[in-house]
Design a protein around this motif. Sequence first.
Motif, mmCIF file in Angstrom:
data_model
loop_
_atom_site.group_PDB
_atom_site.id
_atom_site.type_symbol
_atom_site.label_atom_id
_atom_site.label_comp_id
_atom_site.label_asym_id
_atom_site.label_seq_id
_atom_site.Cartn_x
_atom_site.Cartn_y
_atom_site.Cartn_z
ATOM 1 N N LEU A 151 72.273 20.304 70.160
ATOM 2 C CA LEU A 151 73.587 20.916 69.954
ATOM 3 C C LEU A 151 74.150 20.531 68.583
ATOM 4 O O LEU A 151 74.747 21.355 67.876
ATOM 5 C CB LEU A 151 74.545 20.486 71.081
ATOM 6 C CG LEU A 151 75.911 21.174 71.135
ATOM 7 C CD1 LEU A 151 75.788 22.698 71.159
ATOM 8 C CD2 LEU A 151 76.696 20.703 72.369
ATOM 9 N N CYS A 155 75.314 23.051 65.622
ATOM 10 C CA CYS A 155 76.631 22.987 64.976
ATOM 11 C C CYS A 155 76.456 22.836 63.465
ATOM 12 O O CYS A 155 77.179 23.443 62.675
ATOM 13 C CB CYS A 155 77.439 21.799 65.489
ATOM 14 S SG CYS A 155 78.068 21.998 67.169
ATOM 15 N N TRP A 283 81.485 22.518 69.389
ATOM 16 C CA TRP A 283 80.790 23.798 69.486
ATOM 17 C C TRP A 283 81.759 24.901 69.931
ATOM 18 O O TRP A 283 81.826 25.976 69.342
ATOM 19 C CB TRP A 283 79.609 23.681 70.464
ATOM 20 C CG TRP A 283 78.943 24.991 70.722
ATOM 21 C CD1 TRP A 283 79.113 25.797 71.816
ATOM 22 C CD2 TRP A 283 78.018 25.675 69.866
ATOM 23 N NE1 TRP A 283 78.349 26.929 71.690
ATOM 24 C CE2 TRP A 283 77.672 26.887 70.502
ATOM 25 C CE3 TRP A 283 77.466 25.379 68.628
ATOM 26 C CZ2 TRP A 283 76.793 27.805 69.943
ATOM 27 C CZ3 TRP A 283 76.582 26.298 68.063
ATOM 28 C CH2 TRP A 283 76.253 27.481 68.715
#
Lengths: 318, 318
Positions: A151, A155, A283
């Motif tokens: 993740l 990002c 996010w």
Amino acid sequence: MAVYTHVPAEEMAALLARYGLGGLRSAKGIAGGVENSNYLVEAEGGRFILTLYEKRVDAGDLPFFLALLDHLADRGLPVPRALRDRDGVQVQTVAGRPACLIEFLEGVSLSHPTPAQARATGEALGRMHAALADFTPERPNSLGLVGWAALAARCGAAVDTIAPGLSARIAEEIAFLDAHWPTDLPRAVIHADLFPDNVLMLGDAVTGVIDFYFACTETRAWDLAVTHSAWAFSGDGADYRAEIGDALLAGYEATFGLSDAERAALPVLARGSALRFTLTRAWDWLNTPADAMVTRKDPLAYLRRLDFYAAHPECFPA
Amino acid sequence: MAVYTHVPAEEMAALLARYGLGGLRSAKGIAGGVENSNYLVEAEGGRFILTLYEKRVDAGDLPFFLALLDHLADRGLPVPRALRDRDGVQVQTVAGRPACLIEFLEGVSLSHPTPAQARATGEALGRMHAALADFTPERPNSLGLVGWAALAARCGAAVDTIAPGLSARIAEEIAFLDAHWPTDLPRAVIHADLFPDNVLMLGDAVTGVIDFYFACTETRAWDLAVTHSAWAFSGDGADYRAEIGDALLAGYEATFGLSDAERAALPVLARGSALRFTLTRAWDWLNTPADAMVTRKDPLAYLRRLDFYAAHPECFPA
């Protein structure tokens, strides 16, 4: 969070008939929870929550969630069970979506819990862990250490628009956690999202634990770390509330308890929790239009918790 | 429509105490209604709707709305009255906003009303008009003929992005209505927004008329025209449902009735209603981001009604 899918009252009445619950008296779309459509439905036979599963919940995961709720309810935990219709079916199709009719639980989510309420929550978490000792289904955690790194990569440097230097801070923390993450602690199915929103209380008593849609197989003590990071701070993460954190830990120790190894790992697990919510909020922040009619949750509220945990491992007594 | 303002459970409990309603048992943010924040609140003393008034409702209009609801409730109409606290106060301040605790009414809003249900709605509208004959407060209608022209000017040529030629069609219709609008019909306070959403029913009985936030002093028969345009068509406006329209008119005639002049004016009044909702929906369409988490209502669904009314004045029997 809003109602995404409109269910005509006529279709709702037909659904209730399949459960033998009598006529429909009222139905209100309700806000809250993860991104499902929820209705508070009143039938002659009682009150229920009708949940339609939208894109965020994989229909393939529903049998796991429903088995988990049945398991906990069978053992006396205050969790909302999905009802079975006259044919024994739990998952229906409503307005084209998988849907369940779920028990309604009284109680309210607190915004300013007291130590007594935090203790009751710690106790409930411990009771839940005890009840899950013999629960065998598994579900991987897509938001564990490996998921965080992925993740963070998605990002990228965009997070620096949220706070200068944030991408470097995240990379540094992932490296730290990778080096120090405990790998030999007991694993089990955990709730993984026990925020005050997901605990219903009346006075100092827990009357409901809800929203199991992040439940997964994980390092069990991480559930306590997540709960600690969600409860023991002011909303903006600037103030640690020791009396809440201590009460939560004491409640958990009273009903389930930690091994010495788990206790020693809590400071690192809590850093992992603070990073997880920093990342998912970052996010969402980057991918939610500023004018969308949902509240964007501040990622920095969890970055502040991360800073606190890094500086104060002693908040978890050895 | 979502919950815009979060009310902590602790603040809600303190509010209930001012009404002597006992402890808070449950509170769920609910969707729907105009752009207010609404909670379905359960206290030991019953169920209520807590409404916080957001920007769309002018706090200065609240005394008018509350007096209107009291007047109707006193005369036995099924409308939700705002409760008075122990000091007799109806308008509170909750989370910094004007707020009222309102009676909960059972019933559901229908998506596919039958002729019998449309007739009951016409009857309820007539009873409401009878009950308002001696209601003296006034509130101007900002969405009457003059308001439509102003809104059309603000939309400008941008509406042609919704449908080619729409701005010319709107200008033409405003000119027609300006030339033919009846000016000598009885005026009164009307609901002005009696969509199926705003009528709660159980079976064929009306159990609630809600959402009076467009109520204003207007040509009384226009209320029936608005109701007709909202009820007697398929959602997309493509199909006129004569049996619904006829039942609605018959219900209204049975409880209140129209003068010959009002009956003769209905085709023009209905065109005005179709134009009003075409315009407000067009404005919202142009000013709502496509990715906002609210459903944009199709303006063309009302343009189709306008076309129908212009072509079929005989749908209102002379």
